[in-house]
Design a protein around this motif. Structure first.
Motif, PDB file in Angstrom:
ATOM      1  N   GLY A  85       0.812  -1.219   0.000  1.00  0.00           N
ATOM      2  CA  GLY A  85       0.000   0.000   0.000  1.00  0.00           C
ATOM      3  C   GLY A  85       0.841   1.263   0.000  1.00  0.00           C
ATOM      4  N   SER A  86       2.035   1.189   0.555  1.00  0.00           N
ATOM      5  CA  SER A  86       2.959   2.320   0.559  1.00  0.00           C
ATOM      6  C   SER A  86       3.738   2.402  -0.743  1.00  0.00           C
ATOM      7  N   LEU A  87       4.068   1.254  -1.309  1.00  0.00           N
ATOM      8  CA  LEU A  87       4.916   1.207  -2.499  1.00  0.00           C
ATOM      9  C   LEU A  87       4.222   1.751  -3.746  1.00  0.00           C
ATOM     10  N   VAL A  88       2.951   1.468  -3.903  1.00  0.00           N
ATOM     11  CA  VAL A  88       2.239   1.875  -5.116  1.00  0.00           C
ATOM     12  C   VAL A  88       2.213   3.397  -5.281  1.00  0.00           C
ATOM     13  N   PRO A  89       1.728   4.161  -4.300  1.00  0.00           N
ATOM     14  CA  PRO A  89       1.732   5.616  -4.506  1.00  0.00           C
ATOM     15  C   PRO A  89       3.142   6.206  -4.585  1.00  0.00           C
ATOM     16  N   THR A  90       4.071   5.624  -3.829  1.00  0.00           N
ATOM     17  CA  THR A  90       5.452   6.100  -3.879  1.00  0.00           C
ATOM     18  C   THR A  90       6.025   5.915  -5.279  1.00  0.00           C
ATOM     19  N   ALA A 131       6.844  -5.112  -5.687  1.00  0.00           N
ATOM     20  CA  ALA A 131       5.398  -5.281  -5.473  1.00  0.00           C
ATOM     21  C   ALA A 131       5.003  -6.743  -5.683  1.00  0.00           C
ATOM     22  N   GLY A 132       5.587  -7.391  -6.691  1.00  0.00           N
ATOM     23  CA  GLY A 132       5.308  -8.816  -6.910  1.00  0.00           C
ATOM     24  C   GLY A 132       5.760  -9.658  -5.736  1.00  0.00           C
ATOM     25  N   GLY A 133       6.940  -9.357  -5.208  1.00  0.00           N
ATOM     26  CA  GLY A 133       7.433 -10.079  -4.033  1.00  0.00           C
ATOM     27  C   GLY A 133       6.541  -9.863  -2.823  1.00  0.00           C
ATOM     28  N   LEU A 134       6.060  -8.636  -2.641  1.00  0.00           N
ATOM     29  CA  LEU A 134       5.164  -8.344  -1.521  1.00  0.00           C
ATOM     30  C   LEU A 134       3.830  -9.076  -1.687  1.00  0.00           C
ATOM     31  N   LEU A 135       3.357  -9.180  -2.928  1.00  0.00           N
ATOM     32  CA  LEU A 135       2.119  -9.934  -3.162  1.00  0.00           C
ATOM     33  C   LEU A 135       2.306 -11.408  -2.813  1.00  0.00           C
ATOM     34  N   LEU A 136       3.456 -11.955  -3.183  1.00  0.00           N
ATOM     35  CA  LEU A 136       3.739 -13.355  -2.817  1.00  0.00           C
ATOM     36  C   LEU A 136       3.803 -13.524  -1.305  1.00  0.00           C
ATOM     37  N   ALA A 137       4.470 -12.580  -0.636  1.00  0.00           N
ATOM     38  CA  ALA A 137       4.575 -12.658   0.824  1.00  0.00           C
ATOM     39  C   ALA A 137       3.204 -12.502   1.482  1.00  0.00           C
ATOM     40  N   ALA A 138       2.358 -11.658   0.895  1.00  0.00           N
ATOM     41  CA  ALA A 138       1.015 -11.457   1.457  1.00  0.00           C
ATOM     42  C   ALA A 138       0.142 -12.696   1.272  1.00  0.00           C
ATOM     43  N   LYS A 192      11.948  -1.887 -10.980  1.00  0.00           N
ATOM     44  CA  LYS A 192      12.444  -2.450  -9.712  1.00  0.00           C
ATOM     45  C   LYS A 192      11.322  -2.481  -8.675  1.00  0.00           C
ATOM     46  N   ASN A 193      10.587  -1.375  -8.576  1.00  0.00           N
ATOM     47  CA  ASN A 193       9.488  -1.328  -7.609  1.00  0.00           C
ATOM     48  C   ASN A 193       8.355  -2.274  -8.003  1.00  0.00           C
ATOM     49  N   LEU A 194       8.172  -2.479  -9.286  1.00  0.00           N
ATOM     50  CA  LEU A 194       7.173  -3.437  -9.750  1.00  0.00           C
ATOM     51  C   LEU A 194       7.559  -4.853  -9.296  1.00  0.00           C
ATOM     52  N   GLY A 195       8.841  -5.169  -9.381  1.00  0.00           N
ATOM     53  CA  GLY A 195       9.335  -6.465  -8.885  1.00  0.00           C
ATOM     54  C   GLY A 195       9.154  -6.593  -7.383  1.00  0.00           C
TER      55      GLY A 195
END
Length: 195
Positions: free
Chosen positions: A76-81, A111-118, A106-109
């Protein structure tokens, strides 16, 4: 990365706020009164909130506490940043555009990692799987209970039928004995009368 980014954002809140201002102007626009009073629209305040989310979420994820929640917080923080700081499509200079595109990717990658962790359940079945199996188990238990009740009712009816049959035999035997007694009494009365 999130922890150091949060510290950096706290140290340089005004600079980060300048980068976030164009995105805020596009999203909030000239009508900040459309938002509730509790929602801050000041870019510096929003940068500080974002920094706190990065510090807390990054720390929780680093120590393995609440990994799914902390991953969602960081996402949620990464997307607007990312949208505010790395909008490569708006860059005119090709060198700057390529640099921003690399950071965006890089941030897109991340975000993918955060989705996997979530979505990670740490080897435990997901809530959906557990719900489906709980319904299946409950259905099976209801079916087993119904079958057990039917078997018990069948056995009880069989026992009752046997008892009724036995009572019928006993009643028949008693009726036969009563008939014999009545026959003897009748012969006794006839022999008395015939004398």
């Amino acid at each position: 990365m999130f922890i150091s980014g949060g510290i950096n954002a706290l140290r340089q809140a005004e600079g980060h706020a300048e980068a976030a201002k164009p995105l805020l102007d596009k999203t909030v626009g000239k009508q900040p009164e459309s938002l509730p009073d509790q929602v801050p629209t000041d870019p510096v305040t929003l940068v500080r909130i974002d920094a706190a989310v990065k510090l807390v979420g990054g720390s929780l994820l680093a120590i393995g506490k609440l990994p799914r929640l902390s991953s969602l917080m960081l996402l949620g923080s990464l997307v607007p940043t990312t949208l505010a700081a790395h909008s490569f499509w708006e860059e005119k200079d090709s060198g700057r555009r390529q640099e921003q595109q690399i950071q965006f990717t890089k941030n897109l990658g991340l975000a993918g990692g955060l989705l996997l962790a979530a979505a990670d359940t740490e080897g435990k079945p997901s809530v959906g799987w557990r719900a489906r199996h709980a319904v299946r188990d409950a259905s099976k238990q209801v079916q087993d209970t119904a079958e057990s009740v039917q078997r018990t009712a069948g056995k009880t009816a069989g026992k009752a039928s046997k008892k009724v049959g036995k009572a019928g035999k006993q009643a028949g035997a008693l009726t036969g004995k009563a008939g014999k007694v009545t026959g003897k009494a009748s012969k006794s009365v006839e022999s008395v009368l015939s004398r």
